[in-house]
Design an enzyme around this catalytic site. Sequence first.
Site, PDB file in Angstrom:
ATOM      1  N   ASP A  56      -9.478   2.994   8.413  1.00 14.57           N
ATOM      2  CA  ASP A  56     -10.515   2.678   9.418  1.00 14.57           C
ATOM      3  C   ASP A  56     -10.564   1.166   9.657  1.00 14.57           C
ATOM      4  O   ASP A  56     -10.844   0.701  10.750  1.00 14.57           O
ATOM      5  CB  ASP A  56     -11.901   3.129   8.938  1.00 14.57           C
ATOM      6  CG  ASP A  56     -12.057   4.644   9.015  1.00 14.57           C
ATOM      7  OD1 ASP A  56     -11.192   5.307   9.616  1.00 14.57           O
ATOM      8  OD2 ASP A  56     -13.056   5.168   8.465  1.00 14.57           O
TER       9      ASP A  56
ATOM     10  N   GLU B  30       4.961   9.758   0.893  1.00 19.29           N
ATOM     11  CA  GLU B  30       6.017  10.307   0.018  1.00 19.29           C
ATOM     12  C   GLU B  30       7.023  11.065   0.878  1.00 19.29           C
ATOM     13  O   GLU B  30       6.694  11.431   2.019  1.00 19.29           O
ATOM     14  CB  GLU B  30       5.387  11.268  -1.003  1.00 19.29           C
ATOM     15  CG  GLU B  30       4.372  10.576  -1.882  1.00 19.29           C
ATOM     16  CD  GLU B  30       3.707  11.523  -2.877  1.00 19.29           C
ATOM     17  OE1 GLU B  30       4.014  12.735  -2.848  1.00 19.29           O
ATOM     18  OE2 GLU B  30       2.909  11.022  -3.669  1.00 19.29           O
TER      19      GLU B  30
ATOM     20  N   GLU C  72       0.841   4.135   9.669  1.00 17.96           N
ATOM     21  CA  GLU C  72      -0.636   4.223   9.525  1.00 17.96           C
ATOM     22  C   GLU C  72      -1.215   5.393  10.320  1.00 17.96           C
ATOM     23  O   GLU C  72      -2.301   5.290  10.891  1.00 17.96           O
ATOM     24  CB  GLU C  72      -1.311   2.905   9.894  1.00 17.96           C
ATOM     25  CG  GLU C  72      -1.129   1.883   8.783  1.00 17.96           C
ATOM     26  CD  GLU C  72      -2.123   0.755   8.834  1.00 17.96           C
ATOM     27  OE1 GLU C  72      -3.308   1.020   9.104  1.00 17.96           O
ATOM     28  OE2 GLU C  72      -1.703  -0.381   8.583  1.00 17.96           O
ATOM     29  N   GLY C  73      -0.486   6.491  10.345  1.00 18.19           N
ATOM     30  CA  GLY C  73      -0.929   7.689  11.071  1.00 18.19           C
ATOM     31  C   GLY C  73      -0.300   7.724  12.451  1.00 18.19           C
ATOM     32  O   GLY C  73      -0.516   6.813  13.254  1.00 18.19           O
TER      33      GLY C  73
ATOM     34  N   HIS D 263       9.442  -6.876  45.123  1.00 18.12           N
ATOM     35  CA  HIS D 263       9.545  -5.422  45.338  1.00 18.12           C
ATOM     36  C   HIS D 263       8.309  -4.761  44.735  1.00 18.12           C
ATOM     37  O   HIS D 263       7.974  -4.988  43.571  1.00 18.12           O
ATOM     38  CB  HIS D 263      10.800  -4.858  44.668  1.00 18.12           C
ATOM     39  CG  HIS D 263      12.072  -5.486  45.155  1.00 18.12           C
ATOM     40  ND1 HIS D 263      12.387  -5.608  46.495  1.00 18.12           N
ATOM     41  CD2 HIS D 263      13.109  -6.043  44.475  1.00 18.12           C
ATOM     42  CE1 HIS D 263      13.566  -6.203  46.621  1.00 18.12           C
ATOM     43  NE2 HIS D 263      14.020  -6.485  45.410  1.00 18.12           N
TER      44      HIS D 263
ATOM     45  N   TYR E 200       0.888  -1.174   0.000  1.00 14.94           N
ATOM     46  CA  TYR E 200       0.000   0.000   0.000  1.00 14.94           C
ATOM     47  C   TYR E 200       0.917   1.212   0.000  1.00 14.94           C
ATOM     48  O   TYR E 200       1.724   1.372   0.923  1.00 14.94           O
ATOM     49  CB  TYR E 200      -0.832  -0.057   1.280  1.00 14.94           C
ATOM     50  CG  TYR E 200      -1.756   1.101   1.553  1.00 14.94           C
ATOM     51  CD1 TYR E 200      -3.113   1.030   1.226  1.00 14.94           C
ATOM     52  CD2 TYR E 200      -1.304   2.243   2.215  1.00 14.94           C
ATOM     53  CE1 TYR E 200      -3.978   2.069   1.525  1.00 14.94           C
ATOM     54  CE2 TYR E 200      -2.164   3.283   2.513  1.00 14.94           C
ATOM     55  CZ  TYR E 200      -3.501   3.192   2.167  1.00 14.94           C
ATOM     56  OH  TYR E 200      -4.367   4.216   2.476  1.00 14.94           O
TER      57      TYR E 200
ATOM     58  N   SER F 215       2.046  12.475   7.280  1.00 12.48           N
ATOM     59  CA  SER F 215       0.832  12.833   8.036  1.00 12.48           C
ATOM     60  C   SER F 215      -0.117  13.628   7.143  1.00 12.48           C
ATOM     61  O   SER F 215      -1.333  13.447   7.182  1.00 12.48           O
ATOM     62  CB  SER F 215       1.188  13.694   9.251  1.00 12.48           C
ATOM     63  OG  SER F 215       2.100  13.016  10.074  1.00 12.48           O
TER      64      SER F 215
ATOM     65  N   VAL G 199      12.375  -3.636  33.987  1.00 17.42           N
ATOM     66  CA  VAL G 199      12.290  -4.807  34.880  1.00 17.42           C
ATOM     67  C   VAL G 199      13.551  -5.661  34.733  1.00 17.42           C
ATOM     68  O   VAL G 199      14.065  -6.215  35.702  1.00 17.42           O
ATOM     69  CB  VAL G 199      11.014  -5.638  34.569  1.00 17.42           C
ATOM     70  CG1 VAL G 199      11.052  -6.988  35.281  1.00 17.42           C
ATOM     71  CG2 VAL G 199       9.761  -4.866  34.970  1.00 17.42           C
TER      72      VAL G 199
ATOM     73  N   THR H   3       6.120  -0.697   3.111  1.00  7.89           N
ATOM     74  CA  THR H   3       6.327  -2.050   3.630  1.00  7.89           C
ATOM     75  C   THR H   3       6.119  -3.066   2.507  1.00  7.89           C
ATOM     76  O   THR H   3       5.157  -2.956   1.734  1.00  7.89           O
ATOM     77  CB  THR H   3       5.349  -2.328   4.803  1.00  7.89           C
ATOM     78  OG1 THR H   3       5.551  -1.321   5.796  1.00  7.89           O
ATOM     79  CG2 THR H   3       5.575  -3.705   5.410  1.00  7.89           C
TER      80      THR H   3
HETATM   81  C1  LIG Z   1       8.557   1.098   9.256  1.00 13.60           C
HETATM   82  C2  LIG Z   1       7.584   1.933   8.496  1.00 13.60           C
HETATM   83  C3  LIG Z   1       6.708   1.308   7.620  1.00 13.60           C
HETATM   84  C4  LIG Z   1       5.807   2.077   6.867  1.00 13.60           C
HETATM   85  N1  LIG Z   1       4.988   1.462   5.951  1.00 13.60           N
HETATM   86  C5  LIG Z   1       4.240   2.228   5.114  1.00 13.60           C
HETATM   87  C6  LIG Z   1       3.496   1.627   4.051  1.00 13.60           C
HETATM   88  O1  LIG Z   1       3.471   0.394   3.896  1.00 13.60           O
HETATM   89  N2  LIG Z   1       2.819   2.438   3.207  1.00 13.60           N
HETATM   90  C7  LIG Z   1       2.813   3.786   3.336  1.00 13.60           C
HETATM   91  O2  LIG Z   1       2.194   4.467   2.523  1.00 13.60           O
HETATM   92  N3  LIG Z   1       3.503   4.401   4.348  1.00 13.60           N
HETATM   93  C8  LIG Z   1       4.216   3.651   5.228  1.00 13.60           C
HETATM   94  N4  LIG Z   1       4.930   4.250   6.235  1.00 13.60           N
HETATM   95  C9  LIG Z   1       4.902   5.690   6.363  1.00 13.60           C
HETATM   96  C10 LIG Z   1       4.174   6.193   7.612  1.00 13.60           C
HETATM   97  O3  LIG Z   1       2.795   5.977   7.501  1.00 13.60           O
HETATM   98  C11 LIG Z   1       4.557   7.676   7.819  1.00 13.60           C
HETATM   99  O4  LIG Z   1       5.932   7.697   8.180  1.00 13.60           O
HETATM  100  C12 LIG Z   1       3.710   8.335   8.864  1.00 13.60           C
HETATM  101  O5  LIG Z   1       2.391   8.514   8.418  1.00 13.60           O
HETATM  102  C13 LIG Z   1       4.273   9.702   9.306  1.00 13.60           C
HETATM  103  O6  LIG Z   1       4.572  10.508   8.221  1.00 13.60           O
HETATM  104  P1  LIG Z   1       6.008  11.233   8.134  1.00 13.60           P
HETATM  105  O7  LIG Z   1       7.043  10.188   8.327  1.00 13.60           O
HETATM  106  O8  LIG Z   1       6.041  12.014   6.890  1.00 13.60           O
HETATM  107  O9  LIG Z   1       6.060  12.202   9.391  1.00 13.60           O
HETATM  108  P2  LIG Z   1       5.563  13.729   9.397  1.00 13.60           P
HETATM  109  O10 LIG Z   1       4.226  13.812   8.780  1.00 13.60           O
HETATM  110  O11 LIG Z   1       6.652  14.578   8.857  1.00 13.60           O
HETATM  111  O12 LIG Z   1       5.433  14.008  10.964  1.00 13.60           O
HETATM  112  C14 LIG Z   1       6.533  14.369  11.776  1.00 13.60           C
HETATM  113  C15 LIG Z   1       5.990  14.651  13.192  1.00 13.60           C
HETATM  114  O13 LIG Z   1       5.087  15.777  13.147  1.00 13.60           O
HETATM  115  C16 LIG Z   1       3.831  15.392  13.694  1.00 13.60           C
HETATM  116  N5  LIG Z   1       2.783  16.090  12.967  1.00 13.60           N
HETATM  117  C17 LIG Z   1       2.638  16.233  11.627  1.00 13.60           C
HETATM  118  N6  LIG Z   1       1.564  16.959  11.341  1.00 13.60           N
HETATM  119  C18 LIG Z   1       0.978  17.267  12.520  1.00 13.60           C
HETATM  120  C19 LIG Z   1      -0.185  18.009  12.889  1.00 13.60           C
HETATM  121  N7  LIG Z   1      -0.998  18.561  11.974  1.00 13.60           N
HETATM  122  N8  LIG Z   1      -0.470  18.139  14.207  1.00 13.60           N
HETATM  123  C20 LIG Z   1       0.347  17.580  15.142  1.00 13.60           C
HETATM  124  N9  LIG Z   1       1.444  16.878  14.868  1.00 13.60           N
HETATM  125  C21 LIG Z   1       1.761  16.723  13.563  1.00 13.60           C
HETATM  126  C22 LIG Z   1       3.756  13.876  13.503  1.00 13.60           C
HETATM  127  O14 LIG Z   1       2.840  13.288  14.400  1.00 13.60           O
HETATM  128  C23 LIG Z   1       5.197  13.472  13.767  1.00 13.60           C
HETATM  129  O15 LIG Z   1       5.410  13.407  15.152  1.00 13.60           O
HETATM  130  C24 LIG Z   1       5.787   3.494   7.037  1.00 13.60           C
HETATM  131  C25 LIG Z   1       6.650   4.103   7.945  1.00 13.60           C
HETATM  132  C26 LIG Z   1       7.544   3.345   8.665  1.00 13.60           C
HETATM  133  C27 LIG Z   1       8.467   4.034   9.630  1.00 13.60           C
END
Ligand SMILES: Cc1cc2nc3c(=O)[nH]c(=O)nc-3n(C[C@H](O)[C@H](O)[C@H](O)COP(=O)(O)OP(=O)(O)OC[C@H]3O[C@@H](n4cnc5c(N)ncnc54)[C@H](O)[C@@H]3O)c2cc1C
Length: 382
Positions: free
Chosen positions: A240, A127, A363-364, A278, A123, A132, A337, A158
Site C-alpha cells: 500500500d 517464489e 509488486e502485483g 501530421h 524484499y 500473484s 513516433v 531485486t
Molecule cells: C524485474 C522483476 C523484479 C522483481 N522484484 C521483486 C522483489 O524485489 N521482491 C519480490 O518478492 N518479488 C519481485 N518480483 C516478482 C514479482 O512481484 C512477480 O513476478 C509478480 O508478482 C507476478 O508473479 P508471477 O511472476 O509468479 O506471475 P503469476 O502469478 O504466475 O501470474 C501469471 C499471469 O497470470 C495472471 N494472474 C495470476 N493470478 C490471477 C488471478 N487470480 N486473476 C487474474 N489474473 C491472474 C497474472 O496477472 C499474470 O498475468 C520481481 C519481478 C520482476 C520481473
Amino acid sequence: MLGFELSEEQNALVQTARQFTKDRIIPIAAECDQHSKFPKDVYEQAWELGLVGSVIPEAYGGAGLNELDNVLVVEELAYGCTGIQTSITATTLAAMPVILSENEAAKKKYLGMLTKKPIFASYAITEPGAGSDAAGLQTRVRKDGNDYVLNGQKCFITNASMADWYVVFATTNPELRHRGIMAFVVDRDTPGLSIGKKEDKMGQRASDTATVILEDVRVPAENLLAGEGDGFKLAMMTFDRTRPDIGAGACGIMRRSLEESIRYALERKTFGTAIANHQAVQFMIAEMGIKYEATRLLVHKAAWQIDHGSRNSMIASYSKAFGADAAMAVATDAVQVFGGNGYMKEYPVEKLMRDAKVLQIYEGTSQVQRMVIAKNLFAMYK
Ligand SMILES: Cc1cc2nc3c(=O)[nH]c(=O)nc-3n(C[C@H](O)[C@H](O)[C@H](O)COP(=O)(O)OP(=O)(O)OC[C@H]3O[C@@H](n4cnc5c(N)ncnc54)[C@H](O)[C@@H]3O)c2cc1C
C-alpha cells in the site's frame, strides 16, 4: 484546501534529483542496460545526496521525508533509467516492512545500517510457485529453541546479489495460507543463505534481480518482524505504501517518452514537413500528455493519503495499475513516433518500452491491482 503547488523544499528536492539524473544516470544508462550492470558508484552518490531510503524516519538516522517527497524523487530518477531507479527504490521497499513493524530493536539495527552506509536491502516474498498468489508461498519456518529456521527459495528478488539484509516471508504451514505467514529480517552472511541465478532480463537490465536460497537458515527471535498471520498483513501494508512509487516510475518513463517524441517529431520530416505537423502524430503526443498528467495526479493523491494516514489500498492500486498500463502504452507510442529509428538501440525509446513492461508485473501485476480495486469497491458499495 486543495493545492498543486510544491513547497520550496520540494522544488529544491526535485532540482537535486533532476540534476543528479542528468549528470550521473542519463550518461551511463544505455551502457548499464547493455551489459546488465548496476552502477554502485551512482547508488553511493544518490545515497550521499539523501535520495536512497529517504522515507526512513529521522529517529533511525533517515531524512524522514514524506511519501509525496519520495514520489517526486522517484519520478526524476526514473526519467533517467528505471533500472537504476528500481534498485534505489527496492531499498525503500525492503525498509518499509521494518518501518511498519513494531520491532524497535530491528528498526534501530537494520534501518540504522541503511542510513549509516550506502548498503542495499531486498524484499523477498516471490517464489517460483507463488507470485500473484503470495498467500500460497512455500518457504517454511519452524521454531527451534529461541531461533527460527527457514527453508525455501525466493525468486526475482531485486538487489538480491548486492543486499546486506533481506526481509523474508515464510510460513509455518502452507495449508494455512495467509494465516501461517511470518516475516523476518535475515542477514546476508547467515549460514545457509546463498544467491542463485542472476536473471537476464528484457528491460530494467541495470537493476540486479536474482534468486535467494535458504537452507536451514537460523534467524534469531529478535529478527522477527511479524508473527504467524501478521506477516501477510505486513507484506500487503508495505505494498500500500510502495505501489505509488511504481506509479511515479511510470511518470518518469512517460515524461521521458513525451519529451523525446516531441523533440524527434519537430526534427523528422516526411512528405515535405515535420512529422509534428501530421495530426496522427500530434494525437499520439497528446495522449502521452494526458496519460502522464493523469498518472501524476493519481500518484500524488496516493502519496498524500499515505502522508495523511488515510486508508489507501485502492488508490495505491489505482496509481500503480493506471500508471503501469499508461507507461507501457506511452513508451510503445514513443517507438511509433520514431518509426524505424525507434526500434534501434541508437535511440533511447526502445529501452523505455522494454523498461515499462515490468511495471505491469512487479509488486502485483495489473490484473492483481484490479483484483484489489474490485475487492475494495465492492466493500465500499456493499
Ligand atoms: C524485474 C522483476 C523484479 C522483481 N522484484 C521483486 C522483489 O524485489 N521482491 C519480490 O518478492 N518479488 C519481485 N518480483 C516478482 C514479482 O512481484 C512477480 O513476478 C509478480 O508478482 C507476478 O508473479 P508471477 O511472476 O509468479 O506471475 P503469476 O502469478 O504466475 O501470474 C501469471 C499471469 O497470470 C495472471 N494472474 C495470476 N493470478 C490471477 C488471478 N487470480 N486473476 C487474474 N489474473 C491472474 C497474472 O496477472 C499474470 O498475468 C520481481 C519481478 C520482476 C520481473
